[in-house]
Design an enzyme around this catalytic site. Structure first.
Site: not given
Ligand code: IPE
Ligand code: IPE
Ligand code: MG
Length: 251
Positions: A21, A38, A68-69
């Site tokens: 994350d 990314h 959820e993504n």
């Molecule tokens: C969890 O990260 C999912 C991945 C790292 C793929 P998110 O950024 O989606 O989690 P939340 O929304 O902060 O809980």
């Molecule tokens: C994790 O990084 C990667 C995915 C969830 C795909 P994030 O995209 O959630 O990065 P933050 O949490 O917004 O910084």
């Molecule tokens: Mg995140």
């Protein structure tokens, strides 16, 4: 001494799961597009995989894209899918003799990605040095709901009795049924939550949270997490005295 030098090589966790994350915040802090984070994140995945192999970690399970993504802005989802397609490189797995697997609702991914994933799994299936697992379109609640459906169907078909259902039968119909539960779960990026990741499997996993954003994660950070893990006492519900006695009997 570096963190790596301090590690007890005989007690490396067999299965390490990571919630990668902080890509977006890493980019935003630098005035860049989230996608830039990314892109950097993908490079780190490759390095950490090689580091894990070097350390003797047998299973590395990376949370790459959650159920959820899918709710993120369409542009970001499209960019992530593009990156995924571009970076499933079987050469890297073959070079490192690493088996590649995926867990999750793969049917939701674009067809060309599914084809590439399947090909990569097929071409690496005989490697047993290490196994890298990507959790894609994955969430624990999706996985457990699917498992409930599978067992209900078996019961209706008369293949099993509802009273036969035990924990190992449930584990057996989860996507993770080919590997042991994680010993250590790392979450980067500063959030202290599991975000629907490996909830059943991490019942007795040691949890480690760090503030480092995923694009800045590296071998030293990984070793620091493992060192913390090695200092913990895993009791699995027993008392410290029982654990000490068991350890003595083993020696
Ligand atoms: C969890 O990260 C999912 C991945 C790292 C793929 P998110 O950024 O989606 O989690 P939340 O929304 O902060 O809980
Ligand atoms: C994790 O990084 C990667 C995915 C969830 C795909 P994030 O995209 O959630 O990065 P933050 O949490 O917004 O910084
Ligand atoms: Mg995140």
């Amino acid at each position: 001494m570096t963190y790596q030098e301090q590690l007890d090589k005989s007690r490396i966790p067999q299965h390490v799961a990571i919630i990668m994350d902080g890509n977006g915040r890493w980019a935003e802090q630098r005035g860049k597009q989230r996608t830039e984070g990314h892109i950097r994140g993908v490079e780190v995945v490759r390095k950490i995989m090689e580091n894990a192999v070097e350390l003797g970690i047998k299973y590395l399970t990376l949370y790459t894209f959650s159920t959820e993504n899918w709710n993120r802005p369409e542009q970001e989802v499209t960019a992530l899918m593009g990156l995924l397609f571009k970076n499933i490189e079987e050469d890297v797995f073959i070079k490192n003799q690493v088996r590649f697997r995926v867990i999750g609702d793969i049917g939701r991914l674009p067809a060309p990605i599914q084809a590439k994933l399947n090909e990569c799994m097929e071409h690496t299936k005989d490697f047993d040095r290490s196994c890298m697992v990507l959790a894609l379109s994955y969430s624990s609640r999706w996985e457990i709901t699917r498992a409930a459906r599978i067992l209900a169907e078996k019961a209706v078909n008369g293949e099993i009795n509802p009273s036969d259902i035990d924990e190992s039968m449930v584990s057996g119909v989860l996507n993770t049924n080919f590997m042991p539960d994680p010993d250590l779960l790392i979450r980067t990026g500063g959030e202290i939550r599991l975000s629907n990741y490996l909830l059943w499997q991490s019942a007795y996993t040691e949890l480690y949270f760090c503030d480092t954003f995923w694009p800045d994660f590296n071998m030293e950070e990984l070793c620091k997490a493992i060192l913390t893990y090695q200092k913990r006492e895993r009791r699995f519900g027993k008392t410290g005295a029982q654990v000490a006695e068991e350890k003595q009997n083993q020696n």
